[in-house]
Design an enzyme around this catalytic site. Structure first.
Site, mmCIF file in Angstrom:
data_model
loop_
_atom_site.group_PDB
_atom_site.id
_atom_site.type_symbol
_atom_site.label_atom_id
_atom_site.label_comp_id
_atom_site.label_asym_id
_atom_site.label_seq_id
_atom_site.Cartn_x
_atom_site.Cartn_y
_atom_site.Cartn_z
ATOM 1 N N THR A 46 0.885 -1.220 -0.087
ATOM 2 C CA THR A 46 0.043 0.194 0.038
ATOM 3 C C THR A 46 0.849 1.250 0.139
ATOM 4 O O THR A 46 0.624 2.135 -0.616
ATOM 5 C CB THR A 46 -1.084 -0.200 1.287
ATOM 6 O OG1 THR A 46 -1.612 -1.236 0.924
ATOM 7 C CG2 THR A 46 -1.907 1.093 1.116
ATOM 8 N N GLN A 76 0.878 -9.913 -5.885
ATOM 9 C CA GLN A 76 0.513 -11.678 -6.115
ATOM 10 C C GLN A 76 1.364 -12.148 -6.976
ATOM 11 O O GLN A 76 1.153 -13.447 -6.972
ATOM 12 C CB GLN A 76 -0.893 -11.711 -6.416
ATOM 13 C CG GLN A 76 -1.986 -10.871 -5.592
ATOM 14 C CD GLN A 76 -2.015 -11.935 -4.089
ATOM 15 O OE1 GLN A 76 -1.468 -13.090 -3.866
ATOM 16 N NE2 GLN A 76 -2.669 -11.236 -3.218
ATOM 17 N N GLY A 106 6.216 -8.147 1.579
ATOM 18 C CA GLY A 106 6.654 -8.966 2.122
ATOM 19 C C GLY A 106 5.770 -10.070 2.520
ATOM 20 O O GLY A 106 5.880 -11.461 2.683
ATOM 21 N N THR A 110 13.908 5.116 9.874
ATOM 22 C CA THR A 110 14.808 4.045 10.134
ATOM 23 C C THR A 110 14.257 2.639 9.592
ATOM 24 O O THR A 110 13.083 2.327 9.635
ATOM 25 C CB THR A 110 15.225 3.675 11.504
ATOM 26 O OG1 THR A 110 15.761 5.028 11.972
ATOM 27 C CG2 THR A 110 16.206 2.669 11.850
ATOM 28 N N CYS A 169 -18.851 -11.239 4.685
ATOM 29 C CA CYS A 169 -19.807 -11.908 5.210
ATOM 30 C C CYS A 169 -20.674 -11.277 6.266
ATOM 31 O O CYS A 169 -20.391 -11.699 7.564
ATOM 32 C CB CYS A 169 -19.071 -13.143 6.198
ATOM 33 S SG CYS A 169 -18.570 -14.472 5.071
#
Ligand code: PLP
Length: 772
Positions: free
Chosen positions: A82, A198, A219, A256, A347
Site C-alpha cells: 500500500t 500477487q 513481504g 529507520t 460475510c
C-alpha cells in the site's frame, strides 16, 4: 486480557488463504529474530554495529534485484504494497501536474479488478494534488483480462495507467508484454504502475527489461512478516518521496529501516534464487496441486463452478461458487473444520458480491457465493493431501444438514423438526417442518434461498403443504418466487391449487378465532396454519398463525408463532405509505392480531433488520407506545393514521435501508465473559449450559475439544426462534452461555434471549477463535 502466548494456531489447521497473507517461513522468522537479538544496529550508524546492519540492508537489496530481474532502477524498502502504491501514484501524479492542464479530458486509468488500494489511492491523490483528472476503470473480459482496445482508445489522454500482474481474488494473470505493446504504441510517455504483489515468487520477473515505471511488492504475501515491502522504480522514472525525514534509502524513503523484516526477506530471497533448494515449488508441481484440489472440490461439490479459467491464472488460486450454497455456508463450515479460506464477498448480514467477479460479468449468485482458496509456492504435497481429506470430511456435514444433496443413495436424517428461519439480506424466509409426517410449509420465500429450499425438500423427500407469501408489492408482481418454487418442487407439492398468496384453497378447513371471527386453516403435522387477512402494509397482506393442535376453535394460548409479514416489525410497525397501503386498515389488522394471539406468541416478521430474530406483542407494546395504544384502543383510527403518516415520512429521510418500517431499538449490554475468564467461569457455574449457536454443519465439523463436564447444546441461529418458543414459558433458571466462531452470532443470540426475558444469559466475545 489474553496473554499473547495463549493465542495459538489451531491444531491441524489447514491454511488456504495465502493470497490474504502467508505464514512466515521458519527461516524468515529466524532471520528476523536473529537480527532483533544480535544485529540490532541502525544501518545509518557509522560504527561497526551499524555497518553490520547496513550489510543486511544492502545484501537484501542486491538479492531483491536478482529476484525481480532489476539490474537497473531503484529498489526501495517500504512498509508494504500500500505504501509502494502511494509512492508510485504520488510520484506519477506530481510529475504530470502541469501536463494535466494541457491534455484535453485527462484521465487516470486502472484495471477494473485492481485491489482497492489502487483506485482509492488514485482518487485520493488526484483530489489532494488538484489534478482534476477522471479516474477511469479499464473493463475486463469474462476471463478477467484487460480490454486492450479500451486501453488503445484511452491511452492518449491518460496521465497514468495502473494494472496488476495477477489478481488477488482469482489469480488471473495479465499478459504484461501484450499490455506493454498496446500502452507504448498509444502513449509512449504514460507512467505505468504494475501492482506485482500477487506475482512475487510465482511469476518470473525481468522488470528492468520492461518499460514498467513502478512495481510495488509486499513481504507478507511471500512468507515474510507484515510491515515490510519493496518498491521497484525504473531508472529515470519520476520520483517523489512519500515519506520525508532523515534521508534513509538515499533520501527516497525516510525513516529507520525495518531491519528484522528486511532480514526475513533476505532469507526468503536466498531460498528463491537457490536452484538446489526445493522450498519453492516449480510451476508444474503447483499446477498439480491445483488439479488435486480442484478434483477434490468437484467430488465434494458436484455443482461447483470455477470462477476463472485456470489457463489464465496463477496455479495457486482457486475461486469457486456452488449453486445453492452461500459463501457464508462454505466459509463457516470450512472454518469449523479448521480449513481457512476466504469469501469473495463480505460475510455480513448485508450480502455483497465480489467487484472482481462482477467486473468479469459473472452472474450474481457466483459473485455473492464466491470462495477463494489460495495456497503458496512453498506449500507441500503433504499439506495438499491433508487439505483434500479435510474438505471431503467437512462436506459430509453439509450433506447431513441437507444443504447439499448426496449423489449416493445414503439415507440422511436432517434431524430438523420445527421452525427454521433463513435470512438473506435482512429478509426472512420461515420454513416449518413436521418431522413425523415430513410435511413442510414455506413462508415468504426469498429468491436467493430458493436453491437451498429445493435441495432441502429433495434431500428428505418432504411433502410441501404450501409455499406462501404474506403479501406482495406491486413492483414484484412478475417475480413471484413462491410460484417459481411451487413449480420446481411440484412433485413434492400437496396441491397446486392455490390463490395469489400460494394458499392451498382445496386443503383448508374453517376455524373460529378467539374473537369469534372465522378463518381458514390447513394442517401441518399435528399443528394448524391459520390464515387471517391483515391489510394495511399492502392491501393483500395476510398473517399466518401456527397453532398447536387441531381444534376448530382457536384459543389465544395455542397460537405458537405468528408470521406477520411486514405488518409488525421487530421494533416498529410496518410502513403503510405505498400506493396499495392503507393505514386505517392496518389499525384494524393490528387489533385483530392482538385479539387473537397471546402476548407471548412469537411474532415472526418477513424482515429482521436488527438481528433480534423474533418478538412478541408483550415486548413490542412495552417498547412501542403507538402499538400499545392501538391494541388498548387508546388512540382513534384517525389519530393513528396521522401518527403513522409522520413515522413513515421519517423512513425516507433517515432509514432508507429499513425499507419496510421505522425501527426503534434499545440494545442490552453487559453480559460478556472474556475468553480468558471462560474456564474459571464454567468451573464456578457448572450448571450453566453452553449454547453453540453455529449451524449444525459447523457444529458437526468442529471437533469439540472443550468442556467435557459442561452441558453443551447446539442451537443454530436458524433455530433460535424455536428455541425461544420452547423455553420461554418454563425457562430453566441455570442460564446459558452462547458461543460461536468469532463472537458475533453469540452476541446476537444472547441479546435476543435477553430481550425475550431469559435470565442469566452470557456470551463470549471473540468466540472459539480465542478460546483455548
Ligand atoms: N495489491 C494486491 C494485489 C494485494 O493483494 C494486496 C493485499 O491484499 C495489496 C495490494 C496491499 O498490500 P499490503 O497489505 O502489503 O499493503
Amino acid at each position: 486480557m489474553l496473554n499473547l502466548t495463549d493465542i495459538q494456531v489451531a491444531q491441524n489447521e489447514i491454511y488456504l488463504d495465502n493470497n490474504a497473507t502467508t505464514p512466515v517461513l521458519p527461516a524468515a522468522a529466524q532471520a528476523a529474530i536473529h537480527t532483533m537479538n544480535l544485529c540490532y544496529g541502525n544501518p545509518s550508524s557509522s560504527h561497526m554495529t551499524g555497518i553490520k546492519a547496513k550489510y543486511i540492508l544492502e545484501s537484501t537489496r542486491s538479492l531483491a534485484r536478482q529476484v525481480l530481474g532489476a539490474d537497473t532502477g531503484n529498489i526501495i524498502f517500504t512498509s508494504g504494497a500500500t505504501e509502494g502504491i502511494q509512492t508510485s501514484i504520488i510520484s506519477a501524479l506530481n510529475a504530470v501536474r502541469d501536463k494535466a492542464k494541457q491534455v484535453e479530458n485527462p484521465i487516470l486509468l486502472y484495471g477494473a479488478t485492481e485491489h482497492k488500494a489502487v483506485p482509492e489511492t488514485l482518487k485520493h491523490w488526484n483530489l489532494m494534488l488538484g489534478i482534476e483528472a477522471d479516474v477511469v476503470a479499464i473493463p475486463v473480459d469474462s476471463n478477467g483480462l484487460l480490454d486492450r482496445q479500451f486501453i488503445a482508445n484511452h491511452a492518449p489522454q491518460a496521465l497514468m495507467i495502473c494494472t496488476m500482474i495477477a489478481n488477488n481474488e482469482t489469480g488471473v494473470i495479465q499478459d504484461l508484454s501484450e499490455l506493454e505493446k498496446v500502452i507504448r504504441t498509444h502513449n509512449p510517455d504514460i507512467l505505468w504502475m504494475v501492482d506485482c504483489v500477487q506475482g512475487l515468487g510465482k511469476v518470473d520477473l525481468l522488470l528492468s527489461t520492461t518499460s514498467i515505471d513502478y512495481a510495488p511488492f509486499s513481504g507478507h504475501k511471500l512468507y515474510g512478516p507484515k510491515g515490510i515491502g519493496l518498491l521497484y522504480v525504473r531508472e529515470g522514472a519520476p520520483y517523489t518521496p512519500f515519506i520525508a525525514g532523515g534521508g534513509q534509502e538515499s533520501g527516497l524513503r525516510s525513516g529507520t529501516e525495518n531491519l528484522p523484516g528486511i532480514a526475513a526477506l533476505n532469507a526468503i530471497f536466498k531460498l528463491l534464487v537457490d536452484k538446489n533448494d526445493d522450498t519453492f515449488k516449480s510451476h508444474e508441481v503447483l499446477v498439480a496441486y491445483r488439479q488435486q484440489l480442484a478434483e477434490t472440490l468437484k467430488q465434494a461439490f458436484p455443482a461447483i463452478v470455477f470462477n476463472h479459467d485456470f489457463n489464465y491464472s496463477l496455479p495457486t488460486t482457486l475461486n469457486f461458487s456452488v449453486k445453492g450454497l452461500s459463501s457464508k455456508d462454505i466459509m463457516d463450515l470450512f472454518d469449523a473444520a479448521k480449513i481457512r479460506v476466504s469469501a469473495g464477498s463480505a460475510c455480513s448480514s448485508k450480502v455483497t458480491g465480489s467487484f472482481v467477479l462482477d467486473a468479469m460479468g459473472k452472474p450474481t449468485w457466483q459473485s455473492e457465493g464466491a470462495i477463494r482458496m489460495s495456497f503458496g509456492p512453498a506449500t507441500t504435497q503433504e499439506e495438499i493431501d491433508q487439505a483434500c481429506d479435510a474438505i471431503l470430511n467437512a462436506v459430509r456435514a453439509l450433506r447431513n444438514s441437507c444443504l447439499l444433496l448426496s449423489d449416493s443413495n445414503e439415507e440422511i436424517d436432517s434431524k430438523v423438526d420445527g421452525l427454521q428461519q433463513w435470512v438473506y439480506d435482512n429478509q426472512c424466509t420461515w420454513c416449518y417442518v413436521d418431522k413425523a409426517t415430513k410435511e413442510v410449509v414455506l413462508i415468504d420465500p426469498v429468491a436467493a434461498l430458493s436453491e437451498k429450499f429445493t435441495t432441502f425438500v429433495q434431500c428428505q423427500n418432504y411433502r410441501v403443504k404450501a409455499i406462501i407469501n404474506t403479501h406482495t408489492h406491486l413492483h414484484q408482481a412478475d417475480s413471484d418466487c413462491a410460484a417459481m418454487l411451487r413449480e420446481i418442487v411440484s412433485n413434492n407439492m400437496a396441491t397446486l391449487e392455490v390463490d395469489e398468496h400460494g394458499w392451498p384453497q382445496d386443503l383448508c378447513e374453517q376455524v373460529t378465532l378467539a374473537d369469534g371471527s372465522l378463518a381458514r386453516a390447513i394442517s401441518v403435522g399435528d399443528k394448524q396454519l391459520v390464515r387471517v387477512n391483515t391489510p394495511g402494509h399492502t392491501d393483500n397482506s395476510i398473517a399466518l398463525l401456527l397453532v398447536n393442535g387441531s381444534a376448530s376453535s382457536i384459543n389465544v394460548d395455542s397460537v405458537e408463532y405468528v408470521f406477520v409479514g411486514d405488518t409488525i416489525q421487530i421494533g416498529g410497525i410496518g410502513r403503510s405509505d405505498f400506493i396499495n397501503s392503507d393505514s386505517a386498515a392496518l389499525y384494524d389488522s393490528l387489533q385483530l392480531l392482538n385479539n387473537n394471539v397471546s402476548d407471548a406468541a412469537l411474532l415472526c416478521p418477513a424482515h429482521d433488520y436488527t438481528q433480534f430474530f423474533t418478538t412478541t406483542f408483550a415486548i413490542e407494546k412495552t417498547n412501542n407506545s403507538l402499538l400499545a395504544d392501538v391494541c388498548n384502543e387508546q388512540i382513534s383510527k384517525a389519530d393513528f393514521v396521522q401518527a403513522k403518516a409522520k413515522l413513515d415520512a421519517q423512513i425516507e429521510v433517515s432509514q432508507q435501508s429499513q425499507y419496510c418500517g421505522k425501527i426503534e431499538l434499545n440494545r442490552a449490554t453487559g453480559f460478556d465473559v472474556a475468553p480468558e475468564e471462560l474456564n474459571q467461569f464454567l468451573a464456578n457455574h457448572p450448571e450453566v449450559t453452553v449454547v453453540d449457536v453455529r449451524e449444525p454443519h459447523e457444529f458437526a465439523a468442529f471437533k469439540q475439544e472443550y468442556w467435557q463436564q459442561q452441558k453443551l447444546i447446539n442451537v443454530p441461529l436458524t433455530q433460535l426462534t424455536q428455541f425461544v418458543q420452547k423455553n420461554i414459558r418454563n425457562q430453566p433458571q441455570h442460564g446459558f452461555i452462547c458461543v460461536c466462531r468469532s463472537g458475533s452470532r453469540s452476541d446476537a443470540a444472547a441479546k435476543t434471549l435477553k430481550r425475550m426475558d431469559f435470565d442469566n444469559v452470557y456470551h463470549v466475545p471473540g468466540g472459539f477463535a480465542l478460546i483455548s
